[in-house]
Write a protein that holds these residues in place. Structure first.
Motif, PDB file in Angstrom:
ATOM      1  N   UNK A  84       2.969  -7.758  -3.753  1.00 15.51           N
ATOM      2  CA  UNK A  84       3.396  -7.739  -2.354  1.00 15.51           C
ATOM      3  C   UNK A  84       4.667  -6.915  -2.173  1.00 15.51           C
ATOM      4  N   UNK A  85       4.872  -6.479  -0.958  1.00 12.96           N
ATOM      5  CA  UNK A  85       6.092  -5.743  -0.663  1.00 12.96           C
ATOM      6  C   UNK A  85       7.309  -6.650  -0.759  1.00 12.96           C
ATOM      7  N   UNK A  86       7.141  -7.925  -0.457  1.00 13.13           N
ATOM      8  CA  UNK A  86       8.224  -8.902  -0.582  1.00 13.13           C
ATOM      9  C   UNK A  86       7.598 -10.287  -0.750  1.00 13.13           C
TER      10      UNK A  86
ATOM     11  N   UNK B 257       0.809  -1.219   0.000  1.00 11.80           N
ATOM     12  CA  UNK B 257       0.000   0.000   0.000  1.00 11.80           C
ATOM     13  C   UNK B 257       0.844   1.271   0.000  1.00 11.80           C
ATOM     14  N   UNK B 258       2.177   1.128  -0.010  1.00 15.49           N
ATOM     15  CA  UNK B 258       3.032   2.313   0.077  1.00 15.49           C
ATOM     16  C   UNK B 258       2.940   3.146  -1.206  1.00 15.49           C
ATOM     17  N   UNK B 259       3.159   4.434  -1.057  1.00 12.94           N
ATOM     18  CA  UNK B 259       3.044   5.363  -2.183  1.00 12.94           C
ATOM     19  C   UNK B 259       4.278   5.345  -3.074  1.00 12.94           C
ATOM     20  N   UNK B 260       5.427   4.929  -2.535  1.00 13.24           N
ATOM     21  CA  UNK B 260       6.651   4.892  -3.328  1.00 13.24           C
ATOM     22  C   UNK B 260       6.532   3.859  -4.445  1.00 13.24           C
ATOM     23  N   UNK B 261       7.185   4.092  -5.570  1.00  8.38           N
ATOM     24  CA  UNK B 261       7.145   3.120  -6.669  1.00  8.38           C
ATOM     25  C   UNK B 261       7.741   1.785  -6.238  1.00  8.38           C
TER      26      UNK B 261
ATOM     27  N   UNK C 169      12.947  -2.813 -13.407  1.00  8.69           N
ATOM     28  CA  UNK C 169      11.507  -2.904 -13.603  1.00  8.69           C
ATOM     29  C   UNK C 169      10.793  -2.040 -12.576  1.00  8.69           C
ATOM     30  N   UNK C 170       9.668  -1.466 -12.997  1.00  6.46           N
ATOM     31  CA  UNK C 170       8.807  -0.726 -12.083  1.00  6.46           C
ATOM     32  C   UNK C 170       7.380  -1.246 -12.239  1.00  6.46           C
ATOM     33  N   UNK C 171       6.793  -1.696 -11.143  1.00  5.82           N
ATOM     34  CA  UNK C 171       5.465  -2.304 -11.153  1.00  5.82           C
ATOM     35  C   UNK C 171       4.373  -1.238 -11.118  1.00  5.82           C
ATOM     36  N   UNK C 172       3.119  -1.628 -11.361  1.00  5.98           N
ATOM     37  CA  UNK C 172       2.011  -0.666 -11.277  1.00  5.98           C
ATOM     38  C   UNK C 172       1.937  -0.052  -9.879  1.00  5.98           C
ATOM     39  N   UNK C 173       1.403   1.151  -9.756  1.00 10.82           N
ATOM     40  CA  UNK C 173       1.275   1.792  -8.443  1.00 10.82           C
ATOM     41  C   UNK C 173       0.441   0.943  -7.485  1.00 10.82           C
ATOM     42  N   UNK C 174       0.724   1.070  -6.201  1.00 14.95           N
ATOM     43  CA  UNK C 174       0.010   0.283  -5.191  1.00 14.95           C
ATOM     44  C   UNK C 174      -1.500   0.490  -5.263  1.00 14.95           C
ATOM     45  N   UNK C 175      -1.923   1.689  -5.646  1.00 15.37           N
ATOM     46  CA  UNK C 175      -3.357   1.982  -5.705  1.00 15.37           C
ATOM     47  C   UNK C 175      -4.086   1.134  -6.746  1.00 15.37           C
ATOM     48  N   UNK C 176      -3.338   0.577  -7.714  1.00 16.56           N
ATOM     49  CA  UNK C 176      -3.943  -0.237  -8.765  1.00 16.56           C
ATOM     50  C   UNK C 176      -3.894  -1.738  -8.471  1.00 16.56           C
ATOM     51  N   UNK C 177      -3.157  -2.124  -7.435  1.00 14.82           N
ATOM     52  CA  UNK C 177      -2.863  -3.541  -7.229  1.00 14.82           C
ATOM     53  C   UNK C 177      -4.118  -4.381  -7.003  1.00 14.82           C
ATOM     54  N   UNK C 178      -4.978  -3.978  -6.103  1.00 12.75           N
ATOM     55  CA  UNK C 178      -6.151  -4.799  -5.789  1.00 12.75           C
ATOM     56  C   UNK C 178      -7.019  -5.004  -7.025  1.00 12.75           C
ATOM     57  N   UNK C 179      -7.263  -3.950  -7.778  1.00 11.89           N
ATOM     58  CA  UNK C 179      -8.076  -4.074  -8.980  1.00 11.89           C
ATOM     59  C   UNK C 179      -7.435  -4.977 -10.010  1.00 11.89           C
ATOM     60  N   UNK C 180      -6.108  -4.835 -10.202  1.00 12.45           N
ATOM     61  CA  UNK C 180      -5.418  -5.672 -11.185  1.00 12.45           C
ATOM     62  C   UNK C 180      -5.376  -7.129 -10.745  1.00 12.45           C
TER      63      UNK C 180
END
Length: 423
Positions: free
Chosen positions: A220-222, A150-154, A169-180
């Motif tokens: 996930x964060x890790x 849920x962190x705001x950092x990329x 690599x840079x993943x989608x923002x955390x705000x999009x994770x649940x929907x994706x």
């Protein structure tokens, strides 16, 4: 007139047709067919000799998979702790050392394979990730456990020194994770097509796309790599409609670790056409099946080793050392077994150790190389190679010649054909 500039998508999830991952069946077809043939050969061998219910084979493969999937991420699990954890999971023994990280990884792999008929949902993934990080830490760093990041950092995968980092690599923002993840899980849990409907996607290709899709979201964060490979285990078990798999992909991915990262990264930077990734993944499945065939042969050879009359006559000290050599695999101890190592393992006196080792050589269970203080003992397991100095290899007699074991002059005492082949 003002010109509008359009920024070219850098990552696959930024493509306008994401997440519609596709592959070219004509290009991938021959490689997928080869992977299925290799799987079929392994399964045929297993059925012919009743290995599907052989607990020793299942135990060995599960131990190797557990250690390998952690090692890909740089985590070292104790083989003894993994072995005891697997044995507890299989109901074989409650003894041995316990390690929460090993227990968690074993539990995730076991759940993915054994409960293949259960849907994959958010909660199941959250529980898997919690199992990997007992105490809610990765090392000494606290992380989000049992939920998506849920962190705001990329969320980035980087390497290099501070100030000179390279972003792989840079993943989608955390705000999009649940929907994706909701879209991904809906795709993954689609029911098998019924008669008259469009045929189901190839099972190996489905596992490849599932892994790429999940790793691209990186929810996930890790722990994303280990959970992503557990999803592969689940997808392949669903493909076979059986909770038992005789091949493990993590061992192969560990052997091809750099290629694994490169292929995955290339797919995450490209278009939604994942043909190259599916082809690479199918090649690894074929190689993994071949490797598991060799593991099966080794486990069978070990079992046959103990059925010989010579094995039945061993004392407890000898049995302990021989079992250790068998557990260590091809080549046994690094540098070979000597009298000092035997004494350390068994607590025997030097005369007893010398006598025990001589008896093992006379019985054909060990063979020797060198002489005097350089004398080394190796397990007489046909097909097991041993790393010897180049000078020793030059002195080997022609194939088929078998000089007496422990022959003077520093030559290699080749293992006789006293034991059955593991092939």
């Amino acid at each position: 007139m003002r010109l509008m500039s359009f920024r070219k998508p850098r990552w696959v999830w930024q493509q306008p047709d994401w997440p519609a991952l596709t592959f070219n069946a004509a290009q991938a077809g021959p490689v997928l067919a080869h992977a299925h043939r290799m799987q079929g050969r392994l399964e045929g061998k297993a059925q012919a000799i009743g290995l599907q219910s052989d607990v020793s084979v299942l135990q060995t493969l599960m131990e190797e998979e557990t250690i390998a999937t952690a090692a890909i991420e740089g985590q070292r699990l104790s083989p003894d702790a993994v072995r005891s954890s697997v044995m507890r999971r299989l109901g074989l023994s409650n003894a041995g050392p316990q390690d929460r990280h090993a227990d968690g990884q074993v539990a995730v792999i076991d759940d993915a394979i054994r409960s293949f008929d259960q849907p994959l949902d958010h909660d199941r993934l959250w529980r898997w990730q919690s199992a990997l990080f007992p105490g809610g830490t990765s090392g000494i760093r606290r992380i989000e456990v049992g939920r998506y990041r849920s962190h705001a950092d990329p969320m980035q995968i980087v390497s290099g020194r501070p100030g000179k980092e390279v972003v792989h690599y840079e993943a989608p923002p955390s705000s999009q994770v649940f929907g994706q993840m909701t879209v991904f899980l809906a795709w993954f849990n689609q029911p098998t097509p019924r008669a008259g409907e469009a045929p189901a996607m190839d099972g190996v290709a489905r596992a490849a796309l599932a892994h790429l899709w999940f790793e691209t979201i990186h929810p996930f964060e890790d722990g994303n790599g280990r959970i992503g490979r557990a999803i592969v285990d689940l997808a392949m078990a669903q493909h076979h409609q059986a909770p038992v798999r005789l091949y493990g992909l993590s061992r192969q991915l560990l052997a091809e670790r750099n290629g694994y990262y490169e292929a995955l990264n290339a797919a995450q930077r490209g278009s939604t056409d994942a043909t190259a990734w599916v082809v690479w993944f199918a090649q690894q499945v074929a190689l993994a099946s071949e490797q598991s065939g060799r593991v099966v042969d080794t486990v069978l050879a070990k079992a046959r080793f103990w059925t010989t009359p010579a094995a039945a006559a061993l004392n407890e000290r000898q049995r302990k050392v021989v079992q250790r050599l068998l557990d260590d695999g091809d080549g046994g101890f690094l540098g070979g077994l000597n009298a000092q190592k035997y004494i350390k393992l068994t607590g025997a006196s030097k005369p007893t150790a010398t006598r025990d080792l001589a008896d093992l050589v006379a019985a054909g269970m060990l063979w020797t190389h060198g002489q005097g203080k350089a004398l080394r003992y190796y397990l007489n397991m046909p097909g097991w190679p041993v790393s010897l100095p180049p000078s020793s290899l030059r002195s080997l007699p022609p194939e088929g010649a078998h000089p007496p074991l422990g022959r003077p002059g520093g030559r290699v005492g080749l293992p006789p054909n006293a034991l059955p082949s593991g092939g």
